[in-house]
Write an enzyme that holds these catalytic residues in place. Structure first.
Site, PDB file in Angstrom:
ATOM      1  N   CYS A   9     -19.863 -12.446  -9.690  1.00  0.00           N
ATOM      2  CA  CYS A   9     -18.980 -12.049  -8.875  1.00  0.00           C
ATOM      3  C   CYS A   9     -18.606 -10.510  -9.196  1.00  0.00           C
ATOM      4  CB  CYS A   9     -17.631 -12.776  -9.341  1.00  0.00           C
ATOM      5  SG  CYS A   9     -17.714 -14.543  -9.410  1.00  0.00           S
ATOM      6  N   ARG A  31     -16.000 -13.802  -5.212  1.00  0.00           N
ATOM      7  CA  ARG A  31     -16.615 -14.749  -5.975  1.00  0.00           C
ATOM      8  C   ARG A  31     -17.867 -15.066  -5.082  1.00  0.00           C
ATOM      9  NH1 ARG A  31     -15.568 -21.179  -6.598  1.00  0.00           N
ATOM     10  NH2 ARG A  31     -16.994 -21.586  -8.091  1.00  0.00           N
ATOM     11  N   LEU A  32     -19.323 -15.071  -5.902  1.00  0.00           N
ATOM     12  CA  LEU A  32     -20.321 -15.623  -5.416  1.00  0.00           C
ATOM     13  C   LEU A  32     -20.637 -16.960  -6.082  1.00  0.00           C
ATOM     14  CD1 LEU A  32     -22.952 -15.209  -3.883  1.00  0.00           C
ATOM     15  CD2 LEU A  32     -24.090 -14.188  -5.859  1.00  0.00           C
ATOM     16  N   SER A  33     -20.210 -18.217  -5.495  1.00  0.00           N
ATOM     17  CA  SER A  33     -20.079 -19.464  -6.309  1.00  0.00           C
ATOM     18  C   SER A  33     -21.443 -19.676  -6.592  1.00  0.00           C
ATOM     19  CB  SER A  33     -19.404 -20.198  -5.371  1.00  0.00           C
ATOM     20  OG  SER A  33     -19.851 -20.299  -4.063  1.00  0.00           O
ATOM     21  N   ILE A  68     -21.653 -22.309  -9.774  1.00  0.00           N
ATOM     22  CA  ILE A  68     -21.481 -23.494 -10.480  1.00  0.00           C
ATOM     23  C   ILE A  68     -20.048 -23.643  -9.959  1.00  0.00           C
ATOM     24  CG2 ILE A  68     -20.811 -24.444 -12.784  1.00  0.00           C
ATOM     25  CD1 ILE A  68     -22.968 -22.353 -14.115  1.00  0.00           C
ATOM     26  N   ASN A  72     -16.965 -12.329 -14.486  1.00  0.00           N
ATOM     27  CA  ASN A  72     -18.129 -12.213 -13.505  1.00  0.00           C
ATOM     28  C   ASN A  72     -19.399 -12.592 -14.649  1.00  0.00           C
ATOM     29  OD1 ASN A  72     -20.326 -10.959 -12.262  1.00  0.00           O
ATOM     30  ND2 ASN A  72     -19.974  -8.941 -13.034  1.00  0.00           N
ATOM     31  N   GLY A  73     -20.246 -13.431 -14.067  1.00  0.00           N
ATOM     32  CA  GLY A  73     -21.277 -13.870 -14.716  1.00  0.00           C
ATOM     33  C   GLY A  73     -21.484 -15.435 -14.740  1.00  0.00           C
ATOM     34  N   GLU A  74     -22.273 -15.755 -15.686  1.00  0.00           N
ATOM     35  CA  GLU A  74     -22.476 -17.287 -15.998  1.00  0.00           C
ATOM     36  C   GLU A  74     -22.667 -17.419 -17.681  1.00  0.00           C
ATOM     37  OE1 GLU A  74     -22.449 -19.167 -13.919  1.00  0.00           O
ATOM     38  OE2 GLU A  74     -23.289 -18.069 -11.980  1.00  0.00           O
ATOM     39  N   ASP A 118     -17.641 -22.832 -15.764  1.00  0.00           N
ATOM     40  CA  ASP A 118     -17.459 -22.213 -16.888  1.00  0.00           C
ATOM     41  C   ASP A 118     -16.540 -21.276 -17.113  1.00  0.00           C
ATOM     42  OD1 ASP A 118     -18.594 -20.712 -14.957  1.00  0.00           O
ATOM     43  OD2 ASP A 118     -20.311 -19.920 -16.041  1.00  0.00           O
TER      44      ASP A 118
END
Length: 632
Positions: free
Chosen positions: A2, A50-52, A54, A75-77, A100
């Site tokens: 994101c 958001r770039l979805s 998960i 922003n991240g995973e 997450d």
């Protein structure tokens, strides 16, 4: 993946204007085209795109704790979020989503800022805590995700990209001369600096607290290059294989299609081989090449793809160099001259046609001693005991040897006289000091090769006395987060694509850094132990392939499609009046290159990127607000 942005004002200041939050969000739409959100109260704006990846249907941001008193944008995973969630549930925390993001919220409620050290992942986080009236910003260990900020006693602005901060009319815009000096030396602006003196980058593995108009910076983790492992080579190889496998497996968690960049080199091929072990379908792999065969790795990638049975996608590109350069300038926000950003952007665009997330081999060179410059440094350091006489001898030899050999010998002699950090960085610099001084007199001086970031009191990484460790320590602080990971983040996000780097998994990285030099460099090659482990998965050609890296035909471009743009730019009134570089010096570089006296492609690329950046972000601030739409 994101983009985040926001503003928190100090007590007594006017409430933030939601219109600013919407502008900050809009300018990073490319980082998260799936949805956007904005939190607004009397003290804070927190926005995100958001770039979805998960919990596609859940996990909306900004996200609030149950009582509404804690708000987060992220922003991240986080790759270990399921394990962390299980522990939180055991302690009585309940969850409303599968994301997450909510794990970070609940972890913060239980552990406070200590939660950041427990996260295995890439992240830039902003948490607004209404209970304490405090904003907390945090960044991942190696700096995979970016975070800019600026603050004073009235307010703090933050964002994933510098252009988000520029949506505020009071964002500082005075140039940082140290940043420009470093840019000419290395081709990027090192953390914690930004190109603007009043804007900073949050350093990797740090968090910041802003309360009552005051900010404090804290380090929560440090990598260590010592003590060295005592494992025998076979035992070390076995442990390395286990850690590699675990790191790749953890990064396969996704609710959307994914694949991998594949160059045919050791790092990306190893990642793809391990992906194949964990997937019940062929790995989607992506490679691009240029029509100039010397700059193409298509054959190497094809061989690995056939060996591993991947679903391989490749493209030979003939890009519009002028249009592409303008796009890159927009997406990097700051002057950035690593020309391998071009193929990174192009392969990201190719991958995004098929997947939403990719794994990459980034970080492998730093962890396992893979760069050729490490090998050159080790050769140089063997003269260490003879540093003074060796420097004098080489200087004398350089004076009598014919050029260019004489110049090369003289430069080696000069390097031997420098302190270690400058000795190493002088070999890393992409522009020679004399060339930088000709272009921009302020770039010269005794400290030309010194990175401003190394002046920070917390700059040491616990490195031992081994030259390789000391060089890696410098790269972990600067080249990795400020060049390699910036390039991956901006170029992947320009295509709305997420990139994950298994080699930066903390346990794997720490183990790699604990390896003694002879486990990393042997027989004149880097990555010795990694090669030994990967032999069981990869064809011999991938194991033996020398380091190539992403490269583009810059020399040809400046004699072809970029020639007119460079000539017109360096001859323009705007270039002359701006005074960032000497027009005569820039024109001389181009003349030498066109006359084929010497390849000046890299220096011309740096010079042109700097001027085009200035035109985009200094001359016409309006394009820094809405100019990205055409380039995203």
């Amino acid at each position: 993946m994101c983009g985040i942005a926001g503003l928190v004002v100090a007590p007594g200041q006017p409430a933030p204007d939601p219109a600013l939050g919407h502008r900050m969000n809009a300018v990073i739409h490319h980082r998260g085209p799936d949805e956007g959100g904005l939190h607004h109260d009397d003290r804070a704006l927190l926005g995100m795109r958001r770039l979805s990846i998960i919990d596609v249907d859940g996990g909306h941001q900004p996200m609030h704790a149950a009582d509404g008193q804690v708000c987060i944008v992220f922003n991240g995973e986080i790759y270990n979020y399921r394990e962390l969630r299980a522990g939180l549930e055991h302690d009585g925390h309940s969850f409303e989503s599968q994301s997450d993001t909510e794990v970070i919220v609940q972890g913060y409620l239980r552990d406070g800022v200590a939660i950041f050290d427990r996260l295995d992942g890439m992240f830039a986080v902003a948490i607004w805590d209404r209970r304490t009236q405090e904003l907390v910003l945090a960044r991942d260990r190696f700096g995979e995700k970016p975070l800019y900020y600026t603050h004073d006693e009235r307010r703090l602005l933050f964002g994933s990209e510098l252009k988000t901060l520029l949506q505020s009319p009071d964002c500082p815009r005075d140039l940082d001369d140290d940043a420009l000096r470093a840019y000419l030396a290395y081709g990027y602006v090192p953390c914690p600096h930004s190109v603007f003196a009043g804007v900073r980058k949050l350093p990797p593995a740090h968090y910041l607290r802003y309360r009552d108009g005051r900010a404090s910076l804290h380090c929560y983790w440090r990598p260590s290059l010592g003590p060295k492992t005592t494992l025998g080579e076979d035992e070390a190889a076995e442990q390395l294989e286990e850690l590699l496998d675990r790191a790749v497996a953890s990064r396969l968690v996704s609710d959307v299609p994914f694949g991998a960049f594949l160059s045919g080199g050791l790092d990306s091929s190893t990642v793809v081989a391990l992906m194949a072990r964990h997937m019940d379908r062929p790995v989607k792999t992506f490679t691009i090449g240029f029509k100039e065969e010397a700059y193409s790795e298509l054959d190497d990638a094809r061989q690995v793809a056939r060996h591993l049975g991947t679903d391989h996608h490749e493209l030979v590109v003939e890009p519009d160099a002028v249009d592409l350069l303008h796009k890159l300038v927009w997406h990097f926000d700051e002057p950035f001259a690593d020309s391998s950003a071009v193929p990174t952007f192009l392969v990201s665009e190719l991958a995004r046609q098929h997947v939403k997330m990719v794994l990459t081999g980034d970080g492998g060179d730093e962890m396992f001693g893979g760069y050729d410059r490490y090998l050159r440094l080790l050769k140089l350091e063997r003269l260490g005991g003879l540093r003074a006489p060796g420097a004098a001898l080489l200087k004398f030899a350089g004076g009598i040897a014919p050029n260019p050999h004489g110049e090369r010998l003289s430069r080696v002699g000069e390097r031997l006289r420098l302190p270690f950090d400058e000795r190493y960085l002088s070999g890393v610099a992409v522009m020679r000091a004399d060339t930088a001084h000709e272009l921009r007199p302020q770039a010269g001086g005794a400290r030309h090769f010194h990175l401003p970031a190394l002046d920070q009191p917390d700059s040491h990484l616990g490195a031992g006395n081994e030259p390789l460790d000391r060089a890696v320590a410098i790269d972990l602080q600067s080249y990795l987060p400020d060049d390699i990971l910036v390039k991956l983040d901006r170029m992947a996000m320009a295509a709305s694509l997420e990139g994950r780097s298994p080699f930066l998994q903390p346990d794997l990285a720490q183990f790699a850094l604990s390896l003694p030099t002879h486990y990393r460099v042997r027989g004149g090659r880097g990555k010795h132990l990694l090669r030994a482990v990967a032999e069981k998965w990869l064809p011999p050609r991938a194991i033996r392939k020398p380091k190539q890296g992403f490269a583009i035909p810059l020399a040809d471009w400046f004699r072809g499609p970029l020639r007119t743009l460079a000539a017109d730019t360096f001859a323009s009134q705007a270039f002359r009046e701006r005074g960032l570089m000497r027009p005569q010096a820039a024109q001389s570089l181009l003349h030498d290159h066109l006359e084929r006296n010497i390849d000046r492609g890299e220096a011309l690329w740096q010079s042109l990127c700097l001027e085009l950046w200035a035109r985009r972000f200094l001359d016409d601030p309006a394009t820094a607000v809405d100019g990205g739409a055409a380039c995203s």
